[in-house]
Design a protein around this motif. Structure first.
Motif, PDB file in Angstrom:
ATOM      1  N   LEU A   1       1.129  -1.135  -0.177  1.00 32.65           N
ATOM      2  CA  LEU A   1      -0.211  -0.014   0.069  1.00 32.65           C
ATOM      3  C   LEU A   1       0.639   0.882   0.174  1.00 32.65           C
ATOM      4  O   LEU A   1       0.309   2.625  -0.692  1.00 32.65           O
ATOM      5  N   ARG A   2       2.500   1.246   0.876  1.00 33.77           N
ATOM      6  CA  ARG A   2       3.011   2.922   1.028  1.00 33.77           C
ATOM      7  C   ARG A   2       3.117   2.732  -0.600  1.00 33.77           C
ATOM      8  O   ARG A   2       3.764   3.684  -0.801  1.00 33.77           O
ATOM      9  N   LEU A   3       3.184   1.643  -0.886  1.00 33.59           N
ATOM     10  CA  LEU A   3       4.423   1.908  -2.600  1.00 33.59           C
ATOM     11  C   LEU A   3       3.148   2.472  -3.445  1.00 33.59           C
ATOM     12  O   LEU A   3       3.682   3.268  -3.948  1.00 33.59           O
ATOM     13  N   VAL A   4       2.328   1.532  -3.321  1.00 30.12           N
ATOM     14  CA  VAL A   4       1.173   2.040  -4.426  1.00 30.12           C
ATOM     15  C   VAL A   4       0.479   3.318  -4.621  1.00 30.12           C
ATOM     16  O   VAL A   4       0.413   3.718  -5.218  1.00 30.12           O
ATOM     17  N   SER A   5       0.705   3.996  -2.918  1.00 35.19           N
ATOM     18  CA  SER A   5      -0.372   5.299  -2.479  1.00 35.19           C
ATOM     19  C   SER A   5       1.397   6.276  -3.184  1.00 35.19           C
ATOM     20  O   SER A   5       0.738   7.199  -3.587  1.00 35.19           O
ATOM     21  N   SER A   6       2.497   5.886  -2.784  1.00 38.40           N
ATOM     22  CA  SER A   6       3.718   6.683  -3.428  1.00 38.40           C
ATOM     23  C   SER A   6       3.827   6.889  -4.759  1.00 38.40           C
ATOM     24  O   SER A   6       4.493   7.643  -5.218  1.00 38.40           O
ATOM     25  N   PHE A   7       3.467   5.913  -5.765  1.00 40.24           N
ATOM     26  CA  PHE A   7       4.601   5.526  -6.775  1.00 40.24           C
ATOM     27  C   PHE A   7       2.719   5.470  -8.100  1.00 40.24           C
ATOM     28  O   PHE A   7       3.103   6.075  -8.597  1.00 40.24           O
ATOM     29  N   CYS A   8       1.553   5.453  -7.586  1.00 37.71           N
ATOM     30  CA  CYS A   8       0.828   5.346  -9.051  1.00 37.71           C
ATOM     31  C   CYS A   8      -0.433   6.664  -8.797  1.00 37.71           C
ATOM     32  O   CYS A   8      -0.232   7.561  -7.705  1.00 37.71           O
ATOM     33  N   ASP A   9      -0.443   6.839 -10.111  1.00 44.35           N
ATOM     34  CA  ASP A   9      -1.738   8.019 -10.028  1.00 44.35           C
ATOM     35  C   ASP A   9      -2.507   7.132  -9.177  1.00 44.35           C
ATOM     36  O   ASP A   9      -3.853   8.180  -9.076  1.00 44.35           O
ATOM     37  N   ARG A  10      -3.396   6.329 -10.104  1.00 46.14           N
ATOM     38  CA  ARG A  10      -4.512   5.803  -9.449  1.00 46.14           C
ATOM     39  C   ARG A  10      -4.591   4.484  -8.881  1.00 46.14           C
ATOM     40  O   ARG A  10      -3.829   4.012  -9.184  1.00 46.14           O
ATOM     41  N   VAL A  11      -5.201   3.997  -8.674  1.00 42.62           N
ATOM     42  CA  VAL A  11      -5.653   3.043  -7.723  1.00 42.62           C
ATOM     43  C   VAL A  11      -7.583   2.098  -7.701  1.00 42.62           C
ATOM     44  O   VAL A  11      -7.542   2.891  -7.352  1.00 42.62           O
ATOM     45  N   LEU A  12      -6.872   1.065  -8.490  1.00 44.60           N
ATOM     46  CA  LEU A  12      -8.379   0.249  -7.849  1.00 44.60           C
ATOM     47  C   LEU A  12      -8.270  -0.587  -7.144  1.00 44.60           C
ATOM     48  O   LEU A  12      -7.666  -0.794  -6.842  1.00 44.60           O
ATOM     49  N   VAL A  13      -9.403  -0.845  -6.298  1.00 44.11           N
ATOM     50  CA  VAL A  13      -9.282  -2.017  -5.307  1.00 44.11           C
ATOM     51  C   VAL A  13     -10.143  -2.605  -5.517  1.00 44.11           C
ATOM     52  O   VAL A  13     -11.233  -2.666  -5.403  1.00 44.11           O
ATOM     53  N   MET A  14     -10.090  -4.566  -5.475  1.00 41.18           N
ATOM     54  CA  MET A  14     -10.561  -5.217  -5.966  1.00 41.18           C
ATOM     55  C   MET A  14     -10.618  -5.884  -4.246  1.00 41.18           C
ATOM     56  O   MET A  14      -9.901  -5.891  -3.758  1.00 41.18           O
ATOM     57  N   TYR A  15     -11.600  -6.531  -3.994  1.00 39.40           N
ATOM     58  CA  TYR A  15     -12.473  -7.758  -3.239  1.00 39.40           C
ATOM     59  C   TYR A  15     -13.414  -8.350  -4.477  1.00 39.40           C
ATOM     60  O   TYR A  15     -13.893  -8.459  -4.950  1.00 39.40           O
ATOM     61  N   ALA A  16     -13.145 -10.089  -3.950  1.00 44.18           N
ATOM     62  CA  ALA A  16     -14.066 -11.294  -4.237  1.00 44.18           C
ATOM     63  C   ALA A  16     -14.342 -11.375  -5.427  1.00 44.18           C
ATOM     64  O   ALA A  16     -15.491 -10.844  -6.083  1.00 44.18           O
ATOM     65  N   GLY A  17     -12.991 -10.353  -6.642  1.00 53.01           N
ATOM     66  CA  GLY A  17     -13.628 -10.256  -8.111  1.00 53.01           C
ATOM     67  C   GLY A  17     -13.948  -9.481  -8.583  1.00 53.01           C
ATOM     68  O   GLY A  17     -14.294  -9.288  -9.772  1.00 53.01           O
ATOM     69  N   ARG A  18     -14.629  -8.381  -7.934  1.00 54.99           N
ATOM     70  CA  ARG A  18     -14.848  -7.169  -8.311  1.00 54.99           C
ATOM     71  C   ARG A  18     -14.139  -5.867  -8.571  1.00 54.99           C
ATOM     72  O   ARG A  18     -13.536  -5.590  -6.757  1.00 54.99           O
ATOM     73  N   VAL A  19     -14.210  -5.098  -8.850  1.00 56.60           N
ATOM     74  CA  VAL A  19     -13.668  -3.209  -8.309  1.00 56.60           C
ATOM     75  C   VAL A  19     -14.198  -2.668  -7.308  1.00 56.60           C
ATOM     76  O   VAL A  19     -15.668  -2.904  -7.734  1.00 56.60           O
TER      77      VAL A  19
END
Ligand SMILES: Nc1ncnc2c1ncn2[C@@H]1O[C@H](COP(=O)(O)OP(=O)(O)OP(=O)(O)O)[C@@H](O)[C@H]1O
Ligand SMILES: Nc1ncnc2c1ncn2[C@@H]1O[C@H](COP(=O)(O)OP(=O)(O)OP(=O)(O)O)[C@@H](O)[C@H]1O
Ligand SMILES: [Mg+2]
Ligand SMILES: [Mg+2]
Lengths: 277, 256
Positions: free
Chosen positions: A214-232
């Motif tokens: 999470l730390r990496l994604v929040s500092s490196f990416c522009d946007r984030v999709l969060v997936m749970y049980a096959g869905r965004v």
């Protein structure tokens, strides 16, 4: 910004002993020339989503979508010949299990030269120099030895970087990187991310960055999709991960151990059956 | 602190093929007490996995001594060694037989070592790592990366070893499942007095799980720290300091 990749209602099903199991259930998103992160629970369908975009859903799995468009090409109708033209040149994927994806009986150097498709007006020596430079760029200390080595002679993180080098020498327009830095220590990780960053900013590559860090994604990416049980279940600006709405995303941060010390046992998530509906 | 469990003294490991010689581990020494949890962190390729493999007798050791309790270990290791010491390999795919179901992966070691109540132990081991009974008859390629990693942890635990060698055991898990696996390991250590040697590139995981740790670079052990020193960012070598500051995340500003 026009979309490089459009995915609408992607579904992936595997037959199991208990009947068909839909592991990706209506994933929809678009990707521009940007860094899109995908985080999510282990088993939530991140890797299968990535593979389906490249037409690599393993049999007997089946992938369907309403739209699967890469830069004007309808991927659902792609023929084997079209896939050969796209994969490894315009779109590439760094697989989650690098050592499994590398050919165990071929040296790293030979595999790199194959990826480079050397022969197109390039001498062997020139191609070799380019391959060695790429190994060096991903912080391999002794590129010549690694060039001669077989996959089993590399450490976990070296295998991961060899795989990244192989995907990058082709300079793709779309790169799907599945946990590409999970075996790297942070100092090497930073250097590898810089290369990806540069390709996005200078060459306009589209990057899908699958990671549980999470730390990496929040500092490196522009946007984030969060997936749970096959869905965004949620889409966020990476910098706003801390203001997440979904209880899965909100709970994640609390579960992280801290260098400075924290609670024992670590907080865990109370999963609500409704999240998986 | 309890009695000495593991002692590694001046360990050297050298790989040779043709003209290539890799001195993967160079004079590494450390002691681990019974019931202690010891961490190894360091640069990718610095020899961390090789140290664990050498303890299991799976690396070409060219010098040094490894003792378990008072006994100097011989190569090949005895069957009793594998009952007492289990390893979770860094690469779960390579360590799970592709044509064996998860059920077979878990039941075979139980049968070899003559365990009773096998059914019950298999179900317990799977649920301990958050995998339901649906997974029992799947093959490794029918699992996600993190699910495979959890099977590897379950297989090591099912034999109830006294010492566990854990090579990046949660690197493929999201934070919520990582917390569950770390809590499980922590609880087992308290309840059964297990001893751990754990490799991880995640300093927070090591700080949470380990009492002491060693930092490796180029095959050398460059620094040994306590959990408290790590938590207070009291590192003495440049490399460890760099590791600590890079753990904060990616910064776009610091251009190369
Ligand atoms: N061949 C198969 N048959 C049945 N189920 C499968 C098969 N392959 C994968 N799955 C299931 O599909 C789901 C999604 O898998 P996927 O690999 O996409 O997860 P993931 O989000 O990448 O997880 P991780 O973070 O653990 O790698 C998992 O629950 C997995 O068990
Ligand atoms: N079978 C082998 N043959 C030749 N060299 C090897 C072999 N196994 C490991 N090595 C080399 O030994 C060195 C140390 O590898 P090791 O796997 O111990 O590193 P590591 O610290 O675990 O790294 P990582 O964090 O990337 O997993 C590397 O340079 C690697 O290439
Ligand atoms: Mg995955
Ligand atoms: Mg390793």
């Amino acid at each position: 910004m026009s979309a490089l990749l459009t995915v609408d209602d992607l579904r992936i099903t595997f037959p199991t002993r208990q009947g068909p199991s839909e592991v990706v259930r209506g994933v929809t998103f678009t990707l521009g020339r940007e860094r899109l992160g995908i985080v999510g629970e282990s088993g939530s369908g991140k890797s299968q989503t990535g593979r389906a975009i490249l037409g690599l859903t393993p049999a007997p799995g089946k992938a369907t979508a309403k739209v699967l468009d890469f830069d004007g090409t309808d991927l659902r109708a792609a023929t084997p010949a079209m896939w050969r033209k796209l994969r490894g040149t315009r779109m590439s994927m760094v697989m989650q299990d690098p050592k499994f994806s590398l050919n165990p009986v071929m040296t790293i150097g030979k595999q790199l030269l194959e990826a480079l498709k050397f022969g197109a007006g390039e001498t062997r020596a020139e191609a070799t120099a380019r391959a060695l430079a790429m190994l060096e760029a991903v912080q391999i200390r002794d590129p010549e030895r690694v060039f001669r080595a077989y996959p089993h002679e590399l450490s976990g993180g070296m295998g991961q970087r060899a795989m990244i080098a192989m995907m990058l020498v082709t300079e793709p327009d779309l790169l799907i990187a599945d946990e590409p830095t999970s075996a790297l220590d942070v100092t090497v990780q930073v250097e590898v991310l810089r290369i990806l960053d540069r390709l996005v900013r200078e060459r306009g590559m589209g990057l899908i960055f699958i990671s549980h860090d999470l730390r990496l994604v929040s500092s490196f990416c522009d946007r984030v999709l969060v997936m749970y049980a096959g869905r965004v279940v949620e889409e966020l600006k990476a910098s706003e991960l801390k203001q997440a709405r979904h209880p899965y995303t909100r709970g994640l941060m609390n579960c992280l151990p801290q260098i400075e010390g924290g609670v024992r046992p670590l907080p865990t998530l109370e999963r609500d059956a409704a999240w998986a509906r | 602190m309890g009695a000495l469990m593991l002692s590694v003294e001046a360990l050297d490991v050298t790989f040779r093929r043709g003209d290539d010689t890799v001195r993967a581990v160079r004079g590494v020494s450390f002691d681990v007490a019974e019931g202690e949890s010891f961490g190894i962190v360091g640069e990718s390729g610095s020899g961390k996995s090789t140290v664990l493999r050498a303890i299991c007798g799976l690396a070409p050791t060219s010098g040094g001594l490894i003792r378990l309790r008072d006994e100097t270990l011989r190569t090949p290791r005895s069957a009793a060694f594998y009952r007492e010491v289990q390893m979770v390999f860094q690469d779960p795919y390579a360590s799970l037989h592709p044509r064996h179901t998860i059920d077979k992966v878990l039941s075979e070691p139980l049968a070899i070592h003559g365990f009773d109540r096998r059914e019950e132990r298999i179900e317990q081991a799977l649920s301990d790592v958050g995998l339901g009974p649906d997974f029992r008859f799947r093959y490794p390629h029918q699992l996600s990366g993190g699910q495979r990693q959890r099977v590897a942890v379950a297989r090591a635990l099912i034999l109830e070893p006294e010492m566990l060698l854990l090579d990046e055991p949660t690197s493929a898990l999201d934070a919520s499942i990582q917390a569950e696996v770390l809590n499980l390991l922590d609880r087992l250590r308290t309840e059964r007095g297990l001893t751990y040697v754990m490799v991880s590139h995640d300093l927070a995981v090591v700080a949470h799980m380990c009492d002491r740790l060693v930092v490796m670079q180029h095959g050398l052990a460059v620094e040994e720290l306590t959990r408290e020193a790590l938590a207070a960012h009291r590192a003495t070598t440049d490399y460890t300091k760099k590791l600590l500051s890079a753990s904060e995340g990616y910064t776009q500003a610091e251009a190369p």
